[in-house]
Write an enzyme that holds these catalytic residues in place. Sequence first.
Site, PDB file in Angstrom:
ATOM      1  N   ALA A 121     -57.890  52.938 -20.796  1.00  0.00           N
ATOM      2  CA  ALA A 121     -57.284  53.868 -21.751  1.00  0.00           C
ATOM      3  C   ALA A 121     -58.317  54.713 -22.481  1.00  0.00           C
ATOM      4  CB  ALA A 121     -56.456  53.088 -22.772  1.00  0.00           C
ATOM      5  N   HIS A 221     -57.057  55.309 -29.670  1.00  0.00           N
ATOM      6  CA  HIS A 221     -58.482  55.001 -29.575  1.00  0.00           C
ATOM      7  C   HIS A 221     -59.267  56.231 -29.986  1.00  0.00           C
ATOM      8  CE1 HIS A 221     -57.140  51.487 -27.419  1.00  0.00           C
ATOM      9  NE2 HIS A 221     -56.536  52.255 -26.539  1.00  0.00           N
TER      10      HIS A 221
END
Length: 269
Positions: A121, A221
């Site tokens: 990711a 993130h």
Amino acid sequence: MVRVGLVGCGTIGSRVAQALNRKYASIARITALHDTNPAHARRLQRRLTPRPAILPLIPLIRRSDLVIEAASAAAVLPLVTQALRANRHVLVMSVGGLLFDRTWRRAARRSRGRLLIPSGALAGLDGVKAMAIGRLRRVLLTTRKPPRALADAPYVRRRGLRLERLTRPAVIFEGTPRAVVRAFPQNANIAAALSLASGAGGGPVARIRVVADPGTRRNVHELDVEGDCGRIRCRIESRPSANPKTSELAVRSAIASLGRFFDQVSIGT
């Protein structure tokens, strides 16, 4: 025909298996399955044509040219080491399992097989690898997830944290990639991938922050890397997959990584 063995037949492994059958059926075939939960292996077996065998780990490796791991960090080190020693190729999703032992590095140097590690990711990993050729000054990753995606982590349970009571974002952990993998083994694969990408050049140890955020439904993130050639800052927002501990982007990254093995053209560092 490339023989593929799949280790880990849950939600993520099943997605990868079906994608492989859909995209590469003319050149690859899943010939063997393995899972610590036999019911998972049997359920996936019924969905694949032709039906692969369900085998213990060592026979699976012997029957495969490419082994795909979608199991757990605890399973990674013995699987990768044995597969590489048998000159098999390996694609690893549970990257955190690679941080605690260098045996796999020695096996990789001596093997005719290759170890493939998806970006997961974490967008920007190709840039981090390029920057690490020079000198890195700072590597910081902040991971923000819904509390329910973190609630079963060993660190949270050990500390008795009641994340369901949060009304605002809270930093619940900060440390090195190794520390975060121990604390959140099912949530920290991007921290491990970042560590491997940035640490090759002997740069600073990455710092990881884990934030439980009741206001988000996505896995977020934020990457901030600074080096002698510039700076990378990026923010990634991915909805969870069917498994709330794993981003949908991480699943698709593993599927895209199959292209590095099968396709004639490879795009990206």
